[in-house]
Design a protein around this motif. Sequence first.
Motif, short mmCIF file in Angstrom:
data_model
loop_
_atom_site.label_atom_id
_atom_site.label_comp_id
_atom_site.label_asym_id
_atom_site.label_seq_id
_atom_site.Cartn_x
_atom_site.Cartn_y
_atom_site.Cartn_z
N ALA A 6 -68.78 0.41 -9.01
CA ALA A 6 -68.11 -0.33 -7.93
C ALA A 6 -67.84 0.56 -6.73
N PHE A 7 -67.44 1.81 -6.96
CA PHE A 7 -67.20 2.72 -5.84
C PHE A 7 -68.50 3.03 -5.10
N GLU A 8 -69.59 3.16 -5.84
CA GLU A 8 -70.87 3.49 -5.20
C GLU A 8 -71.34 2.38 -4.29
N THR A 9 -70.98 1.13 -4.59
CA THR A 9 -71.36 0.03 -3.69
C THR A 9 -70.67 0.16 -2.33
N HIS A 10 -69.57 0.92 -2.31
CA HIS A 10 -68.86 1.18 -1.05
C HIS A 10 -69.21 2.54 -0.46
N GLY A 11 -70.22 3.20 -1.01
CA GLY A 11 -70.61 4.50 -0.48
C GLY A 11 -69.69 5.63 -0.87
N CYS A 12 -68.90 5.45 -1.94
CA CYS A 12 -67.98 6.49 -2.40
C CYS A 12 -68.57 7.20 -3.62
N SER A 13 -68.32 8.49 -3.73
CA SER A 13 -68.69 9.24 -4.92
C SER A 13 -67.45 9.49 -5.76
N CYS A 14 -67.64 9.64 -7.07
CA CYS A 14 -66.52 9.79 -8.01
C CYS A 14 -66.69 11.03 -8.87
N GLU A 15 -65.60 11.61 -9.24
CA GLU A 15 -65.57 12.68 -10.23
C GLU A 15 -64.51 12.32 -11.26
N PHE A 16 -64.88 12.41 -12.55
CA PHE A 16 -63.91 12.21 -13.62
C PHE A 16 -63.21 13.53 -13.89
N VAL A 17 -61.88 13.48 -13.87
CA VAL A 17 -61.07 14.69 -14.02
C VAL A 17 -59.97 14.44 -15.03
N SER A 18 -59.74 15.38 -15.91
CA SER A 18 -58.60 15.30 -16.82
C SER A 18 -57.38 15.96 -16.17
N LEU A 19 -56.24 15.30 -16.25
CA LEU A 19 -55.01 15.91 -15.74
C LEU A 19 -54.67 17.19 -16.49
N GLN A 20 -55.21 17.34 -17.70
CA GLN A 20 -54.96 18.57 -18.45
C GLN A 20 -55.59 19.78 -17.78
N GLN A 21 -56.56 19.56 -16.91
CA GLN A 21 -57.24 20.66 -16.22
C GLN A 21 -56.64 20.96 -14.86
N CYS A 22 -55.66 20.18 -14.45
CA CYS A 22 -55.09 20.33 -13.11
C CYS A 22 -53.83 21.18 -13.13
N GLY A 23 -53.46 21.72 -11.98
CA GLY A 23 -52.25 22.53 -11.89
C GLY A 23 -51.93 22.86 -10.44
N PHE A 24 -51.03 23.81 -10.28
CA PHE A 24 -50.61 24.27 -8.95
C PHE A 24 -51.04 25.72 -8.77
N ASP A 25 -51.43 26.08 -7.55
CA ASP A 25 -51.68 27.47 -7.17
C ASP A 25 -50.96 27.70 -5.85
N LEU A 26 -49.79 28.30 -5.94
CA LEU A 26 -48.93 28.50 -4.76
C LEU A 26 -48.93 29.96 -4.34
N SER A 27 -50.04 30.67 -4.61
CA SER A 27 -50.09 32.11 -4.34
C SER A 27 -50.45 32.45 -2.91
N GLY A 28 -50.86 31.47 -2.13
CA GLY A 28 -51.23 31.76 -0.75
C GLY A 28 -51.57 30.49 -0.01
N ALA A 29 -52.40 30.63 1.03
CA ALA A 29 -52.81 29.46 1.80
C ALA A 29 -53.80 28.64 1.00
N GLY A 30 -53.99 27.42 1.41
CA GLY A 30 -54.93 26.57 0.70
C GLY A 30 -54.32 25.23 0.34
N GLU A 31 -54.98 24.53 -0.54
CA GLU A 31 -54.57 23.18 -0.90
C GLU A 31 -53.39 23.15 -1.87
N HIS A 32 -53.16 24.26 -2.59
CA HIS A 32 -52.03 24.39 -3.52
C HIS A 32 -52.22 23.63 -4.83
#
Length: 302
Positions: A22-48
């Motif tokens: 459904a997203f591809e019909t709108h020209g969007c690309s998708c990535e499947f991500v587990s929240l278990q792989q996500c976190g914070f990096d507050l060591s400097g500049a960037g997206e954090h």
Amino acid sequence: MNRRIAIFTDDPGWHGARLREAFETHGCSCEFVSLQQCGFDLSGAGEHLVIPGFETRPDGVFVRGVPGGTLEQVVLYLDILHALTHLGVCVYNDGRAIERSVDKGMTSFLLHTAGIPTPPTWVVGEERDLTRIVKHEFKAGNELVLKPLFGSQGDGLVRIRQGDTLPDPAHYNGVFYLQRFIHTGNEDAHDWRVFVINGQAVAAMLRHGEGWISNVAQGARCHPAVLDQELKELAEAATRALSMSYAGVDILRDDKGRAYVIEVNSIPAWKGLQQACQMDVTQLLVDDFLCCCHDGSLTEVI
């Protein structure tokens, strides 16, 4: 411009495949991500925020699953969702909505205070209070259902009748969520799942269970159902009470025809609904999600 969407899930499966299409019909690309792989990096500049597959923040996030775990782990997963919203990313459903619905006690509290009919409910942390409530309800001729405070798909539900032995408290982590059992007129459980998108009930199905539990994951069968005015109004009111962009609302009627909202799901499955109703629920969700992203704020459309 190609928009990149993060779909948070540990098991993409049927829903992930449909969303990607459904997203591809709108020209969007998708990535499947587990929240278990996500976190914070507050060591400097960037997206954090650390989100695998995204060097910069995604253009939108569709939440298909929040993993279980320790209290600290679940708080981290929700913190990621809150942080994305804080950074202006469209999160569907957002962390607030998921917090309210994953906790059955808060769900019942918000529904009750909004005047939405729900079964009498108790949430207590002492075994003596559990015993007192059970005795009182049995004396009045009622049965009860004991549920995990955090749980889904009908797992851990126990129906308690007069003379039954109470389950081991350890199975419920020291918190007891009790609801009065609602008799529907026969022993074959049945209820309605109503799907709400952007404040509007769009479809409903009737679920018939094997025994007294009507969750599809427990073997219930799905059938098309008429979305009558009462079901529509109850489901929409319940979704508003929990401030959700979309929801699966479970409603049952007792043996006298009175309707009760049993549960409001902020990460509902819709495979059974789509098959029963012959409606492209996935496309409706993606269309609404992208509209929310375009508006820049989920809260503007709730």
